[in-house]
Design a protein around this motif. Structure first.
Motif, PDB file in Angstrom:
ATOM      1  N   LEU A  52       0.831  -1.199   0.000  1.00 60.25           N
ATOM      2  CA  LEU A  52       0.000   0.000   0.000  1.00 60.25           C
ATOM      3  C   LEU A  52       0.870   1.255   0.000  1.00 60.25           C
ATOM      4  CD1 LEU A  52      -2.953   0.864   0.078  1.00 60.25           C
ATOM      5  CD2 LEU A  52      -2.810   0.910   2.568  1.00 60.25           C
ATOM      6  N   LEU A  54       0.144   5.223  -0.236  1.00 59.30           N
ATOM      7  CA  LEU A  54      -0.882   6.262  -0.224  1.00 59.30           C
ATOM      8  C   LEU A  54      -0.241   7.643  -0.241  1.00 59.30           C
ATOM      9  CD1 LEU A  54      -3.445   4.922   2.413  1.00 59.30           C
ATOM     10  CD2 LEU A  54      -3.636   4.873  -0.067  1.00 59.30           C
ATOM     11  N   THR A 441     -11.467   7.136   4.899  1.00 63.32           N
ATOM     12  CA  THR A 441     -11.017   6.760   3.554  1.00 63.32           C
ATOM     13  C   THR A 441      -9.785   5.877   3.623  1.00 63.32           C
ATOM     14  OG1 THR A 441     -11.884   8.837   2.645  1.00 63.32           O
ATOM     15  CG2 THR A 441     -10.259   7.651   1.328  1.00 63.32           C
ATOM     16  N   ILE A 445      -9.621   1.865   2.532  1.00 58.25           N
ATOM     17  CA  ILE A 445      -8.661   1.354   1.547  1.00 58.25           C
ATOM     18  C   ILE A 445      -7.845   0.221   2.151  1.00 58.25           C
ATOM     19  CG2 ILE A 445      -6.594   1.953   0.229  1.00 58.25           C
ATOM     20  CD1 ILE A 445      -7.761   4.736  -0.171  1.00 58.25           C
ATOM     21  N   THR A 449      -8.026  -3.692   0.778  1.00 58.72           N
ATOM     22  CA  THR A 449      -6.832  -4.378   0.271  1.00 58.72           C
ATOM     23  C   THR A 449      -6.513  -5.625   1.089  1.00 58.72           C
ATOM     24  OG1 THR A 449      -5.467  -2.886   1.629  1.00 58.72           O
ATOM     25  CG2 THR A 449      -5.807  -2.290  -0.668  1.00 58.72           C
ATOM     26  N   ILE A 482     -10.584   0.735  -5.359  1.00 60.17           N
ATOM     27  CA  ILE A 482      -9.384   1.057  -4.573  1.00 60.17           C
ATOM     28  C   ILE A 482      -8.455   1.956  -5.378  1.00 60.17           C
ATOM     29  CG2 ILE A 482      -7.310   0.089  -3.525  1.00 60.17           C
ATOM     30  CD1 ILE A 482      -8.938  -2.361  -2.785  1.00 60.17           C
ATOM     31  N   ALA A 485      -9.931   5.381  -5.484  1.00 65.66           N
ATOM     32  CA  ALA A 485      -9.815   6.088  -4.203  1.00 65.66           C
ATOM     33  C   ALA A 485      -8.401   6.620  -4.000  1.00 65.66           C
ATOM     34  CB  ALA A 485     -10.207   5.154  -3.061  1.00 65.66           C
ATOM     35  N   ILE A 486      -7.404   5.815  -4.331  1.00 66.57           N
ATOM     36  CA  ILE A 486      -6.014   6.254  -4.195  1.00 66.57           C
ATOM     37  C   ILE A 486      -5.739   7.438  -5.119  1.00 66.57           C
ATOM     38  CG2 ILE A 486      -3.613   5.554  -4.549  1.00 66.57           C
ATOM     39  CD1 ILE A 486      -4.394   2.741  -3.685  1.00 66.57           C
ATOM     40  N   SER A 501     -13.709   4.521  -1.778  1.00 68.61           N
ATOM     41  CA  SER A 501     -13.208   3.592  -0.760  1.00 68.61           C
ATOM     42  C   SER A 501     -14.344   2.811  -0.125  1.00 68.61           C
ATOM     43  CB  SER A 501     -12.425   4.363   0.296  1.00 68.61           C
ATOM     44  OG  SER A 501     -13.278   5.157   1.100  1.00 68.61           O
ATOM     45  N   ALA A 504     -15.307   0.131  -2.468  1.00 70.23           N
ATOM     46  CA  ALA A 504     -14.291  -0.927  -2.449  1.00 70.23           C
ATOM     47  C   ALA A 504     -14.497  -1.859  -1.270  1.00 70.23           C
ATOM     48  CB  ALA A 504     -12.894  -0.310  -2.399  1.00 70.23           C
TER      49      ALA A 504
END
Length: 565
Positions: A52, A54, A441, A445, A449, A482, A485-486, A501, A504
Motif C-alpha cells: 500500500l 498512499l 477513507t 482502503i 486491500t 481502490i 480512491a487512491i 473507498s 471498495a
C-alpha cells in the motif's frame, strides 16, 4: 488355426479400440464435465495493492490580510509552493503527505470582514462566504499581531467551516522567504488540527502497523471508535428495575429529533443510520452497588463497571440479527433501595456526568431521582426524564464512538466548539467532517486491500473452490474502486475518494463472504477417490488386463525365431 488366429486378432482390435475411446474421448470428456469453474481474477493487481502506497494531498490557501506583509514583501510573494513528507511504516505500507499551498493577498471585502472587533462577528451569515472551500482543502487568513480580532494569548482561531485565522508577528526587515518559513510550523499545526495528523492516519492503519509505532492515546482512540461500516444501528434503552416505585416517562422521540438527528444528517454521506428505543422493566445491573457511608449513597467503582454490561446486554437483543454495528445507549434509573447511585473513577471521585462508555459498544448513564422522594415516600414516584441533561451525555458519547471527537488542539488555539451555543448546536463542523473522511477513507482502503489479499490467498491455496462470475465481478469492482480512491486522494478530491473507498469495502466483503466460497460445500480429495474408484475400477481393470495381455503376446512373438524354408 486360422479361425483361432482371427478370433485373437478381433479381440486385440476390440480391446485396443475400447482403450483408445476411453483415453481419447472418455478421459477428456470426464475431465471437462467435472472440472471446477474458476473465473479469472486480477491476482497481479491484488498483489500490487497489497503493497500500500498512499499519497494524501491537502490544498491550502494562505491569504495575507492588510498589514501582515510589507509592500516590498507583497511584490515577491510566490504564487504556489509544494511540500512533501514521506513515512515508511513497514515494507508493505508507505505514506506520503503532499501540501500544495497557494499564497495571495486579501481582497477588499475580506479585509473589511477581518477588521471586526471580535472573532464572534465571523459567525454572522453575511460573512459565510469567507468560509467557503471544497472538502479536503483549507483557507488560512494571516492577520497582523496588532489585530484585535483574536483574544489575548490566542494565535489561531478555528471556526465551524474550513477556515482558520492565524495571528503572526510582523518582521518588516525580514525577507519574504524567511516570513514564509516562519509560518510553516503554525500552518502545519492548523492542518493537523483541521485535516489530519500523522498519528490519525497511523491509527487508521492499525491493522497494518505494529502496535509499538502507535502512541497510547492514538491506540486508545482507534480501539474506542467503531470500525467503518456502511450502516449503524443506534438503540436508546430506558432501564427501570423498580417499576412499582418509579413511574418513569421520557420523550425519546422528540429528543432524537431535536438533538441526535442533526448530527446524523451531517453524517448521512458517511453511513446510513437507524434509531430505535425501548423500555426494559426489572432490568438490573450485573453488580451490586456498595453503600458508602461517607457520602450516604451507593457507588459503583471503576473496577466493577466492565461487569455491568454483560448481564444487561442479554436483555437488549432487539438488534441481534443486524448485520451492522449496534451502538447501545442505556439510561438506568436506580431502584428505590439503591438510590442515589453514583459512579466513581479510578481516583475515587464522582464522575460529573454519572456515566461511562464502553469502546465499540455504547454508553450507560445513571439517572438518580432521589430528590423526588418525600418523607414518608409516596410510591410510585412519577418521573419525567430531563432529556436535555441526558442527551448532553449521549451525544458526546456518540461522537466519541463514531470518531468525530474534538482534536487535541494546542493551548494557543481557540476552537469554536459546537457545544458553545447550546445542545441544539452540537452539529458537525465542516472541518470535523473532513477529519472523519480522511481517516475513514484510509481505513476503508486498508480494509479492502487486506480483504482482497486474504481472498486471493484462500482461492490460491484451495483449488477446488468454485469462483463464480459474480464473485469475479465484485473483485474487479473492488480493485477498480481502490485504485480510484487512491487516485482521488492524490488529487485532493476527498469526497470522491471516500465514496470510492466505501464501494471498495462493500465489494470486497461481498466477494469474501459469498456463500459459494464455503469450502465445506466441496469434496476433499480423499472423498473424490472414494466416489470415482467404484465407478472407474470395474471398467478400467478389463481394459488394463487386455492391454497387458496384448503387450505380453507381442513380446513373445518377437522372441520366436524366424522360420527358414
Amino acid at each position: 488355426m486360422a479361425a483361432v488366429a482371427g478370433e485373437k486378432r478381433r479381440g486385440r482390435n476390440a480391446a485396443l479400440s475400447i482403450a483408445a475411446i476411453a483415453i481419447v474421448v472418455g478421459l477428456p470428456l470426464w475431465w471437462k464435465t467435472t472440472e471446477t469453474y474458476r473465473a479469472s481474477l486480477p491476482y497481479t493487481q491484488i498483489s500490487e495493492l497489497d503493497t500500500l502506497q498512499l499519497q494524501l494531498t491537502v490544498e491550502l490557501e494562505v491569504v495575507f490580510s492588510k498589514g501582515s506583509l510589507t509592500a516590498e514583501q507583497q511584490k515577491t510573494a510566490p504564487l504556489q509552493q509544494t511540500r512533501e513528507a514521506e513515512h515508511l511504516l513497514n515494507s508493505k505500507t508507505e505514506l506520503r503527505y503532499k501540501y500544495e499551498t497557494k499564497y495571495r493577498t486579501a481582497t477588499v471585502m475580506e479585509d473589511d470582514a477581518l477588521r471586526l472587533e471580535s472573532v464572534e462577528g465571523m459567525r454572522r451569515p453575511a460573512l459565510q462566504w469567507l468560509n467557503e472551500s471544497p472538502s479536503g482543502s483549507l483557507v488560512i487568513y494571516v492577520i497582523p499581531e496588532t489585530s484585535a480580532l483574536l483574544p489575548q494569548g490566542v494565535s489561531v482561531y478555528v471556526g465551524k467551516h474550513r477556515t482558520a485565522l492565524l495571528r503572526t508577528p510582523q518582521d518588516r526587515g525580514a525577507k519574504l522567504g524567511e516570513v514564509l518559513r516562519g509560518l510553516q510550523p503554525d500552518i502545519q499545526r492548523v492542518v493537523e488540527t483541521m485535516s489530519f495528523s500523522d498519528v490519525d492516519i497511523k491509527a487508521a492503519l492499525s491493522d497494518r502497523v505494529a502496535v509499538g509505532k502507535l502512541g497510547k492515546e492514538s491506540l486508545a482512540d482507534s480501539m474506542r471508535t467503531f470500525k467503518s461500516s456502511p450502516g449503524y444501528e443506534i438503540t436508546f434503552s430506558l432501564l427501570n428495575p423498580d417499576p412499582k416505585s418509579h413511574d418513569v416517562r421520557w420523550d425519546i422521540e422528540g429528543a432524537v429529533e431535536s438533538y441526535i438527528q442533526p448530527l446524523l444528517s451531517k453524517l448521512s454521506g458517511v453511513a446510513n443510520f437507524s434509531v430505535d428505543s425501548q423500555i426494559l422493566y426489572y432490568a438490573i445491573l450485573g453488580v451490586t452497588p456498595r453503600y458508602d457511608s461517607t457520602v450516604s449513597s451507593y457507588t459503583l467503582n471503576a473496577e466493577t463497571l466492565p461487569h455491568v454490561i454483560n448481564p444487561v446486554e442479554a436483555r437488549l437483543g432487539s438488534n441481534a440479527a443486524s448485520s451492522h454495528p449496534v451502538l447501545n445507549f442505556l439510561l438506568y434509573v436506580p431502584d428505590y433501595p439503591h438510590s442515589p447511585l453514583y459512579i466513581k473513577d479510578r481516583g475515587g471521585d464522582k464522575v460529573p456526568t454519572n456515566a461511562f462508555h464502553s469502546p465499540r459498544w455504547g454508553g450507560i448513564m445513571v439517572y438518580n431521582v432521589n430528590e423526588k422522594y418525600t418523607d414518608p415516600p409516596r410510591l410510585p414516584v412519577h418521573i419525567n426524564i430531563d432529556m436535555v441533561r441526558v442527551m448532553e451525555v449521549f451525544l458526546a458519547q456518540l461522537r466519541l464512538l463514531l470518531g468525530v471527537q474534538q482534536p487535541h488542539a494546542p493551548a494557543d488555539f481557540l476552537l469554536q466548539s459546537p457545544g458553545n451555543e447550546g445542545l441544539t448546536d452540537w452539529e458537525l463542523d465542516h472541518w470535523e467532517l473532513d477529519r472523519l473522511l480522511w481517516v475513514r477513507t484510509v481505513e476503508n482502503i486498508a480494509t479492502a486491500t487486506t480483504t482482497l489479499t486474504s481472498l486471493a490467498q484462500l482461492l490460491d491455496e484451495i483449488g477446488n473452490i468454485v469462483i463464480n462470475d459474480n464473485i469475479a465481478s465484485e473483485v474487479y469492482s473492488a480493485v477498480n474502486s481502490i485504485q480510484a480512491a487512491i487516485a482521488e486522494l492524490e488529487s485532493c478530491n476527498l469526497g470522491l475518494a471516500f465514496q470510492a473507498s466505501k464501494e471498495a469495502t462493500l465489494s470486497s466483503e461481498k466477494a469474501f463472504f459469498d456463500p459459494s466460497l464455503l469450502h465445506l460445500l466441496y469434496f476433499p480429495d480423499d472423498q473424490k477417490f472414494a466416489i470415482y474408484i467404484p465407478l472407474f475400477l470395474p471398467m478400467s481393470v478389463p481394459i488394463l488386463l487386455s492391454l497387458l495381455k496384448i503387450a505380453s503376446e507381442l513380446r513373445e512373438r518377437r522372441k520366436e525365431p524366424a522360420k527358414i524354408d
